[in-house]
Structure formats: C-alpha cells, structure tokens
Design a protein around this motif. Structure first.
Motif, mmCIF file in Angstrom:
data_model
loop_
_atom_site.group_PDB
_atom_site.id
_atom_site.type_symbol
_atom_site.label_atom_id
_atom_site.label_comp_id
_atom_site.label_asym_id
_atom_site.label_seq_id
_atom_site.Cartn_x
_atom_site.Cartn_y
_atom_site.Cartn_z
ATOM 1 N N PRO A 108 9.980 -1.228 1.855
ATOM 2 C CA PRO A 108 8.736 -1.800 1.307
ATOM 3 C C PRO A 108 8.136 -0.945 0.188
ATOM 4 C CG PRO A 108 8.615 -1.367 3.715
ATOM 5 C CD PRO A 108 9.745 -0.581 3.153
ATOM 6 N N GLU A 109 7.578 -1.623 -0.817
ATOM 7 C CA GLU A 109 6.790 -0.985 -1.874
ATOM 8 C C GLU A 109 5.460 -1.713 -1.962
ATOM 9 O OE1 GLU A 109 8.852 -1.248 -5.550
ATOM 10 O OE2 GLU A 109 10.479 0.097 -4.965
ATOM 11 N N LEU A 110 4.360 -0.988 -1.822
ATOM 12 C CA LEU A 110 3.031 -1.598 -1.809
ATOM 13 C C LEU A 110 2.107 -0.931 -2.817
ATOM 14 C CD1 LEU A 110 2.825 -1.962 2.011
ATOM 15 C CD2 LEU A 110 2.043 -3.778 0.501
ATOM 16 N N GLU A 111 1.311 -1.747 -3.490
ATOM 17 C CA GLU A 111 0.286 -1.281 -4.416
ATOM 18 C C GLU A 111 -1.096 -1.617 -3.854
ATOM 19 O OE1 GLU A 111 2.924 -2.143 -8.452
ATOM 20 O OE2 GLU A 111 1.440 -3.595 -7.775
ATOM 21 N N TYR A 112 -2.089 -0.833 -4.264
ATOM 22 C CA TYR A 112 -3.465 -1.098 -3.828
ATOM 23 C C TYR A 112 -4.439 -0.497 -4.832
ATOM 24 C CZ TYR A 112 -3.441 3.766 -2.137
ATOM 25 O OH TYR A 112 -3.347 5.145 -2.054
ATOM 26 N N PHE A 113 -5.685 -0.960 -4.768
ATOM 27 C CA PHE A 113 -6.767 -0.411 -5.575
ATOM 28 C C PHE A 113 -7.681 0.433 -4.694
ATOM 29 C CE2 PHE A 113 -5.601 -3.736 -8.548
ATOM 30 C CZ PHE A 113 -5.917 -3.196 -9.791
ATOM 31 N N LEU A 114 -8.112 1.570 -5.236
ATOM 32 C CA LEU A 114 -9.126 2.396 -4.596
ATOM 33 C C LEU A 114 -10.451 2.165 -5.324
ATOM 34 C CD1 LEU A 114 -9.651 4.644 -2.443
ATOM 35 C CD2 LEU A 114 -9.416 6.284 -4.328
ATOM 36 N N LEU A 115 -11.502 1.854 -4.558
ATOM 37 C CA LEU A 115 -12.801 1.509 -5.135
ATOM 38 C C LEU A 115 -13.887 2.401 -4.566
ATOM 39 C CD1 LEU A 115 -12.518 -2.389 -4.658
ATOM 40 C CD2 LEU A 115 -11.592 -0.987 -6.518
ATOM 41 N N GLU A 116 -14.940 2.583 -5.362
ATOM 42 C CA GLU A 116 -16.127 3.277 -4.874
ATOM 43 C C GLU A 116 -17.361 2.428 -5.155
ATOM 44 O OE1 GLU A 116 -17.350 6.647 -7.813
ATOM 45 O OE2 GLU A 116 -15.144 6.658 -7.702
ATOM 46 N N GLU A 117 -18.362 2.618 -4.329
ATOM 47 C CA GLU A 117 -19.560 1.781 -4.450
ATOM 48 C C GLU A 117 -20.255 2.020 -5.777
ATOM 49 O OE1 GLU A 117 -21.821 0.603 -0.656
ATOM 50 O OE2 GLU A 117 -21.196 2.681 -0.274
ATOM 51 N N ASP A 118 -20.760 0.921 -6.348
ATOM 52 C CA ASP A 118 -21.484 0.986 -7.624
ATOM 53 C C ASP A 118 -22.467 -0.183 -7.631
ATOM 54 O OD1 ASP A 118 -22.455 0.989 -10.186
ATOM 55 O OD2 ASP A 118 -20.490 1.012 -11.166
ATOM 56 N N ALA A 119 -23.726 0.152 -7.488
ATOM 57 C CA ALA A 119 -24.748 -0.893 -7.402
ATOM 58 C C ALA A 119 -24.840 -1.724 -8.676
ATOM 59 C CB ALA A 119 -26.114 -0.262 -7.097
ATOM 60 N N THR A 120 -24.343 -1.196 -9.790
ATOM 61 C CA THR A 120 -24.419 -1.940 -11.052
ATOM 62 C C THR A 120 -23.225 -2.877 -11.266
ATOM 63 O OG1 THR A 120 -23.264 -0.239 -12.348
ATOM 64 C CG2 THR A 120 -25.638 0.025 -12.054
ATOM 65 N N ALA A 121 -22.196 -2.744 -10.447
ATOM 66 C CA ALA A 121 -21.017 -3.594 -10.601
ATOM 67 C C ALA A 121 -21.303 -4.977 -10.024
ATOM 68 C CB ALA A 121 -19.826 -2.968 -9.888
ATOM 69 N N PRO A 122 -20.696 -6.016 -10.584
ATOM 70 C CA PRO A 122 -20.983 -7.385 -10.123
ATOM 71 C C PRO A 122 -20.748 -7.597 -8.631
ATOM 72 C CG PRO A 122 -19.767 -7.434 -12.194
ATOM 73 C CD PRO A 122 -19.793 -6.001 -11.751
ATOM 74 N N ASN A 123 -19.701 -6.965 -8.072
ATOM 75 C CA ASN A 123 -19.427 -7.132 -6.643
ATOM 76 C C ASN A 123 -19.754 -5.892 -5.820
ATOM 77 O OD1 ASN A 123 -17.390 -5.413 -7.392
ATOM 78 N ND2 ASN A 123 -15.738 -6.907 -7.129
ATOM 79 N N GLY A 124 -20.429 -4.924 -6.451
ATOM 80 C CA GLY A 124 -20.863 -3.731 -5.732
ATOM 81 C C GLY A 124 -19.825 -2.622 -5.673
ATOM 82 N N TRP A 125 -18.644 -2.824 -6.273
ATOM 83 C CA TRP A 125 -17.587 -1.814 -6.237
ATOM 84 C C TRP A 125 -16.969 -1.669 -7.625
ATOM 85 C CZ3 TRP A 125 -16.728 0.833 -1.742
ATOM 86 C CH2 TRP A 125 -17.229 0.255 -0.567
ATOM 87 N N ARG A 126 -16.565 -0.441 -7.961
ATOM 88 C CA ARG A 126 -15.821 -0.199 -9.198
ATOM 89 C C ARG A 126 -14.568 0.601 -8.886
ATOM 90 N NH1 ARG A 126 -16.469 5.009 -11.306
ATOM 91 N NH2 ARG A 126 -18.227 6.197 -10.502
ATOM 92 N N ARG A 127 -13.603 0.501 -9.783
ATOM 93 C CA ARG A 127 -12.338 1.195 -9.601
ATOM 94 C C ARG A 127 -12.544 2.713 -9.626
ATOM 95 N NH1 ARG A 127 -10.196 -3.300 -13.667
ATOM 96 N NH2 ARG A 127 -12.469 -3.350 -13.873
ATOM 97 N N SER A 128 -11.734 3.407 -8.831
ATOM 98 C CA SER A 128 -11.893 4.859 -8.697
ATOM 99 C C SER A 128 -10.536 5.551 -8.928
ATOM 100 C CB SER A 128 -12.405 5.191 -7.295
ATOM 101 O OG SER A 128 -12.534 6.579 -7.121
ATOM 102 N N PRO A 129 -10.340 6.101 -10.158
ATOM 103 C CA PRO A 129 -11.223 6.101 -11.315
ATOM 104 C C PRO A 129 -10.994 4.857 -12.167
ATOM 105 C CG PRO A 129 -9.315 7.426 -11.798
ATOM 106 C CD PRO A 129 -9.121 6.916 -10.389
ATOM 107 N N THR A 130 -11.700 4.775 -13.275
ATOM 108 C CA THR A 130 -11.584 3.612 -14.152
ATOM 109 C C THR A 130 -10.573 3.813 -15.272
ATOM 110 O OG1 THR A 130 -13.431 4.420 -15.483
ATOM 111 C CG2 THR A 130 -13.945 2.884 -13.707
#
Length: 451
Positions: free
Chosen positions: A142-164
């Motif tokens: 298996p090979e799996l990809e994922y996104f790591l996010l951190e909370e950001d009150a200014t982002a539309p869904n409350g999360w931004r990529r970590s890092p951008t």
C-alpha cells in the motif's frame, strides 16, 4: 491451540503485564474504514477473548455525522449486537501511549457465530479464500497520501495546510516540513511495527506520503488500516488534523491510495513474471490486468467511495479517470512498474486515500481473480499521456454512477457477497442522496446575488 484458548491468553496477559501494559485497545473497521474500539483492562482480557465484546451492529450503518442509516439488520431488527473478539496475534504496544497495547478484533453475529455481514476484514478473507482455491496468494504493497492541517479561524473551513509551502514534491527535511512532522511520524510508526519503510513530502502544501512494505493481502490491509488510524491519532496529540479524504481543498490535488499487487504460488514464486511472455508478464498477470479493466466502473464505488472522491478526477489531475493500463506510465489507471522477476507486479492507481483498505484490497483482488478465471487478454497498453478520451473509456464521474456500476456487476457481487454489497450500496446511496439535498457554498455564491 488458538490465541483465544485460556493458556495462550494467560501468556499474552503475563507478557503484557511484564511490559507495563494494563490496557488493551481492541479495534475493528466499520464500512468506511474508521476504527471503532473499546479499551479493555488487562485483567478483563481473558473474558473479552472468551465471550467477546458487545457492540451495536448499527455502528456499521452510522454516518460520519452520527446518523444511523436504515439498513436491513439494523434499526429494523431492533439494533442487535455484534460480538468482537480480540485477535491477539495482532497485539502491538502503542509507542505514544504508555501502558496501552493495540490489537484488531474479529466481529461475529452472536446468533449464528458467523462473521458479521458488514465486516470488511471478513469480506477480504472470503475473497482470499477463493484465491487460495485457485492456487494464488495475493501480495499487496500500500501507498497512502494525506494532508496535515492546523486550525485557522480565518480559513473558510477552520483549517489550513501545515505547512502551506508548495513545489516541494518528493522532498524530505525542513524545507517542506519545518516542524519535522514526517520524521516524528515515521519513527512512531516504525516502533508500532506496521512495516512502514519510507516517507516524503508530496505535491501540495501539507501533503505527505508514507509507504508500507508489501506482504500478504490480509496483513497489508491490517497494516494500512492501522496506519491511517495511527497517523490521525498522532496528529490529534499535537492539536492538528490528518485527513485522508480524497480532495480537501479546491486549489490542491487529491490524495491517492495506490496498491501494488502480485500473486505467488505455493512455493512463493511470483506468478506474474514470465520473461517469455508479452511485456515480460505471465498470462496470469495479463489476465489480472484485463479483469481490472473490465470491472473498473464497479471498482470505483469501493476505491473512490465518497461524494468527495470524484472531485479528485479530471484532466491533468494525475488521478486516473479513464480506464486504461500502461507500462511504467503514471497517467494510466493500471501501471506496470519496470521491475520483473520477483518484483513483477501491477499498480492500481484508481483509489483515493479515503477508501477502506479492506474493501479496496478485496475489490482489487476479486477483479484480478475474475480476470484470471476468464483468461482474456487486455487491449494494447497506453502510450503517451493517459488523459485522452479518444483512447479510453471514462470511469464513473460521481458516486451515484459508481454505485450503479457496482450494483450491475453481477460477477463481482458474487465474489464480494450479496449481503455485504446490499448493505454497502444502501449506506452509500444514503450519502449521495443527502449530498444531493444539501445547499453548498458554491451554489449560494453562484446564484444568490443575480437570481
């Protein structure tokens, strides 16, 4: 003597106690691959192994929002139990949680003692039993990809990529990962013992890929399931969110779940290799490819199982949305890596990271087996860039179309089981219908001012 026999359980109990373990976390996958679990105090382990742990069967029918879908055998039957028994052969100490060991659980119907109809792990076992009857033992990497996010009150869904940071595909170190998330995660997963081997930053900001070693199909599914659960748990410990959803952001690509697949015989010989065969591949390998192409529309329902999955498809996405195969061609749905001999294999690139590992591997294996049994040759391999509508048939482009394709694929359903497929289709059609009724932000932005 099985691991559930009293002397064997006592030996496990004594070993765990000597290691400072006082809790065993018993987990099993639901339909979408989420880990459901119960913590068992070590003193209670013999009872849990003998009698099982009672869970409501409707956990298989519960949506990510917490609603229960009306599926036969759940609400209509009065919300009966399933029984979950620890599989002590899968015990592993949890490196980031002192005093806790983790094992998988096997789910049964208490009324019949048979595996629960919706159990993904048992579905894979049943498909593998059919492979054994055919003299084949599937091997999966298996090979799996994922996104790591951190909370950001200014982002539309409350999360931004970590890092951008972008443009750091296939890199490691602080350039793309200034917090060293990848190194910490690799080391913790290594200590968990689930066979991780490499990791790197992927194409988009905050996107990572970690690869697992190849092994027999059930073990590979077990490890991929635990990998996803562990990565999410490690992110939670740091106040972040690791998501395997197919495409979390409009301005980024998606996360894939690529599966490297081959088969060995009773002597451990790779039966996909044949120096004298076309492309250096055996008849079994070519027939397996043909099976994947034939059943690809139905496979989409199990390897791209969410409404969001189909946002990942489209031209120039590096996600396969056409039905084709190619020799070392990453734009193809089925890629044949250049290695031969013991490394001869195919790579199914169809799946996204939101897929349930057990269902994805079961579907891949079932389609390959059907191809081997039918014995047809695949068409000529793709040459050049793979996103040409004149060369290849289009996959289903939304969840409903994929579910329709699965429901129409009688051969695949026979291998997967009618009861399981009926439950999966009902559960996923409810998801598609709920989304169809939901008013999205895009609709409001598009229509509200001018209409």
């Amino acid at each position: 003597m099985s691991a559930h026999d009293t002397p064997s359980v006592r030996r496990h109990q004594d070993r765990l106690a000597a290691e400072g373990i006082d809790v065993v976390r018993v987990t099993y996958p639901d339909l979408i691959g989420t880990d459901r679990a119960r913590d068992v105090l070590l003193d209670h382990l013999p009872s849990a192994c003998e009698h099982g742990l009672a869970f409501c069967r409707a956990v298989y029918h519960t949506t990510p929002r917490g609603d229960v879908v009306a599926i036969q055998g759940g609400i209509d039957a009065g919300l009966p139990d399933i029984s979950v028994r620890p599989d002590l052969s899968t015990l592993a100490s949890v490196p980031w949680e002192p005093g806790v060991a983790w094992c998988l659980g096997d789910t049964t119907d208490p009324a019949t003692a048979a595996p629960a109809a919706e159990s993904p792990r048992d579905l894979l076992r049943s498909v593998l039993a059919r492979c054994t009857d055919a003299g084949l033992s599937p091997i999966v990497g298996p090979e799996l990809e994922y996104f790591l996010l951190e909370e950001d009150a200014t982002a539309p869904n409350g999360w931004r990529r970590s890092p951008t940071v972008t443009g750091s595909v296939y890199t490691a170190g602080l350039r793309a990962d200034p917090d060293n998330h990848l190194l910490r995660t690799l080391r913790q997963l290594r200590d968990l013992g689930i066979g991780v081997i490499t990791g790197n930053h992927e194409f988009d900001g905050g996107q990572y890929e970690i690869n697992l070693t190849h092994s027999d199909a059930l073990d590979a599914a077990d490890r991929a399931f635990r990998f996803k659960a562990a990565v999410k748990e490690l992110a939670r410990k740091e106040g972040k969110l690791a998501t395997f959803m197919a495409k979390p952001f409009n301005d980024s690509g998606g996360s894939g779940f690529h599966l490297h697949f081959s088969c060995v015989d009773a002597d451990g010989r790779n039966v996909f290799d044949d120096p004298a065969g076309a492309f250096g591949l055996s008849g079994n390998a070519r027939h397996a490819i043909a099976g994947l192409l034939t059943h690809a529309p139905a496979l989409a329902a199990l390897l791209n199982p969410t409404v969001n999955s189909y946002k990942r498809f489209g031209p120039d996405t590096l996600a396969p949305w056409l039905i084709n195969w190619g020799l070392d061609n990453r734009s193809a749905m089925v890629r044949i890596p250049p290695e031969r001999g013991s490394g001869a294999r195919l790579e199914l690139r169809l799946g996204d990271a939101g897929a349930n590992p057990y269902l994805a591997i079961a579907a891949l294996t079932a389609a390959a087996l059907l191809g081997v049994q039918e014995g047809k040759e695949p068409p000529a391999p793709l040459e050049g860039y793979g996103y040409d509508l004149e060369k290849s048939q289009v996959l289903p482009m939304n969840l409903t179309a994929a579910l329709d394709a699965l429901e129409a694929d009688v051969e695949l359903i026979e291998l997967l089981g009618k009861d399981f497929t009926a439950s999966f289709l009902a559960y996923k059609r409810d998801e598609a219908e709920r989304f169809q009724r939901h008013v999205t932000d895009w609709e409001f932005a598009e229509y509200s001012y001018h209409l």
